[in-house]
Design an enzyme around this catalytic site. Structure first.
Site, short mmCIF file in Angstrom:
data_model
loop_
_atom_site.label_atom_id
_atom_site.label_comp_id
_atom_site.label_asym_id
_atom_site.label_seq_id
_atom_site.Cartn_x
_atom_site.Cartn_y
_atom_site.Cartn_z
N CYS A 87 1.08 -1.26 -0.08
CA CYS A 87 0.00 -0.21 0.07
C CYS A 87 0.98 1.24 -0.03
O CYS A 87 0.82 2.31 -0.88
CB CYS A 87 -0.97 -0.06 1.21
SG CYS A 87 -1.96 1.44 1.35
N HIS A 509 -25.41 22.22 4.58
CA HIS A 509 -25.70 22.81 3.28
C HIS A 509 -24.98 24.00 3.01
O HIS A 509 -24.70 24.99 4.04
CB HIS A 509 -27.22 23.04 3.29
CG HIS A 509 -27.61 23.97 2.06
ND1 HIS A 509 -27.83 23.25 0.92
CD2 HIS A 509 -27.86 25.20 1.54
CE1 HIS A 509 -28.24 24.01 -0.10
NE2 HIS A 509 -28.21 25.37 0.56
#
Length: 529
Positions: A87, A509
């Site tokens: 990895c 939001h």
């Protein structure tokens, strides 16, 4: 993506794991719980050099070592001179550096996208190939150093040699020095290596695996990628961003065979059709002969997957072999411990305890565990780390099982693809078999303010849930930052959260996570703004 390998083996390598059932230990060694205080004394009382010894130092071995030290266990890691493993050194980490750099090139060359944002780039956008390659190499070295320092800081004994089982319980031999160490419990974490099918000659120059591709020795004008899974897709993203033409060669009947079909179809439109990419399916690359850069092309012979007849010969500047990975378990002394493997995979139970063989007849081998790619449950770095932590928990007498259905995965293309749980096709089969009703709800990036502000309105988030219980079973996303969005969904699967509960949770939001809010609300008949 696989060829010369049975379909079941291919999906075992790449698909998300099935849910696992609880396992009742048969070994008396694990029948009683032991406290951390008693484990502290194990080295002196049992005359072992270490409480826990870990063979392999990839993300899985590293995670296991950190958790073992957190439990006050005297811990050693046999790194094999490869701290960070695949990895960090040859996979996830450097490939993300290549994707980040090439992605910037793609963005800056997309005149229409920039014009929509009111931006104009005068002149040609150029890149330094060597500079991009160095970025990947330097990042890998930095992360590797950080991992090694974390082990040293926690007083983990890092033994540079490769660990090999001697055939005697509790023993590990340092392959470099020949010295034998003892440990109360042993965790195998050897990782995996690229799978190269028969007939393909790899020189890591013009025909290369992901190991060689990460060095980015040159940018080929025309490159063939054998296999269309995660690795192949990510490198197609890199190559096309830097100006290459790509041909996928896929052995199975469909492109991106392990992905959810609805997501794969959308990905084909966004990641393949709109780019300089074509593909062949139902064909094996039966022979691949390396070339010489700028002088001699790479020769690829393709045969029909069923009839085995020659169907096409392709000449390209380079070929990448992205046909998956196989366990790095050879010459580890497994046979000497009575451990039978299947295609290199070590059989384990849900507690990560090693079994003598696959199947119902496999018996637990006391005090030996296997995590990560070598057991084949889920070949992802973070899954390996979770398994390592789980193995240590079980060593300490605290029963733990990893829920692989709650482990997310991602493909870091532009846009990204991410998922947790089974595909929709697998969910349909599971629902029919288990007797529950499958529900489905979608959110769209096209209706998301933040995505539109970025000029990235293409993509969907699909939530699959059990209508009878309301619990989330799976989520599949394709769109900007999908890899970051999937974690909320993985947490929901892990915690057994219902779509009703999720629909009432407040999402910031304007953010991309409102795509998920739309899907959660839609699942219970609510509308989102």
């Amino acid at each position: 993506m696989k060829f010369y390998v049975p379909r079941s083996f291919f999906f075992a390598l790449m698909a998300l794991g099935e849910a696992v059932e609880a396992f009742t230990p048969t070994s008396k060694t694990f029948s009683s719980r032991r406290s951390s205080s008693s484990l502290k004394m194990m080295s002196s009382e049992g005359n072992f050099d270490f409480d826990v010894a870990i063979i392999g130092c990839g993300v899985g071995g590293h995670g296991a070592a950190l958790h073992a030290r957190g439990q006050n266990l005297k811990t050693a890691v046999f790194s094999g001179n490869d701290v960070g493993g695949t990895c960090v050194n040859r996979g996830c980490v450097p490939s993300k550096a290549l994707l980040a750099a090439s992605g910037r090139v793609r963005e800056m060359r997309d005149a229409k996208h920039l014009n929509d944002l009111g931006i104009t780039v005068d002149g040609e956008v150029n890149f330094d190939r060597a500079g991009i390659a160095d970025h990947a190499k330097n990042l890998a070295n930095r992360v590797k150093g950080n991992l090694e320092n974390s082990l040293i800081g926690l007083k983990v004994d890092v033994i540079p040699g490769r660990g090999v089982l001697t055939g005697k319980p509790h023993e590990i031999r340092d392959e470099a020095t020949g010295k034998v160490y003892s440990a109360k419990d042993i965790i195998l974490a050897p990782g995996s290596i690229p799978f190269v099918p028969p007939g393909i000659t790899v020189d890591e120059k013009t025909v290369f695996t992901s190991d060689g591709a990460l060095a980015l020795p040159f940018v080929p004008e025309y490159v063939a990628i054998i296999g269309s899974g995660y690795i192949g897709l990510e490198f197609s993203d890199v190559y096309t961003a830097l100006g290459s033409e790509v041909t996928f060669i896929e052995a199975l009947p469909m492109i991106m065979p392990t992905f959810d079909r609805e997501i794969a179809k959308l990905a084909e439109r966004l990641l393949i059709r709109e780019r300089a990419i074509d593909y062949r399916t139902n064909v094996f690359a039966s022979e691949v002969v390396p070339g010489i850069p700028g002088e001699k092309p790479v020769l690829i012979k393709m045969i029909d997957a069923k009839t085995k007849e020659l169907v096409e010969t392709l000449e390209v500047d380079a070929a990448m072999v992205a046909t998956g990975r196989v366990p790095n378990t050879k010459h580890m002394g497994l046979e000497d411990m009575g451990i039978e493997t299947q295609r290199g995979f070590v059989a384990v139970n849900e507690k990560m305890q090693v079994l003598t063989k696959h199947g119902e007849d496999g018996q637990v081998i006391p005090n030996i565990y296997c995590i990560g790619d070598a057991n084949g449950k889920m070949m992802l770095a973070h899954a390996a780390s979770a398994q390592g932590i789980s193995a240590v928990e079980n060593i300490c007498g605290r029963e733990h099982v990893v829920n692989h259905d709650a482990v997310p995965a991602a493909c870091f293309t532009h846009p990204e693809i991410a998922m947790v749980g089974p595909t929709e096709e697998q969910c349909i089969e599971r629902a029919a078999k288990e007797g529950w009703t499958l529900g489905k709800s979608q959110g769209s990036f096209r209706a998301n303010s933040k995505a539109l502000a970025e000029g990235e309105g293409q993509g969907i988030a699909k939530v699959l849930f059990n209508k009878d219980t309301g619990k989330v079973v799976a989520v599949h996303i394709i769109g900007i930052h999908a890899a970051d969005l999937i974690q909320e969904c993985a947490n929901a699967v892990s915690a057994g959260t219902t779509v009703k509960e999720l629909s009432m949770m407040v999402h910031t939001h304007p953010t991309l996570c409102e795509v998920l809010d739309e899907a959660f609300k839609g699942a219970v008949g609510m509308a989102s703004h």
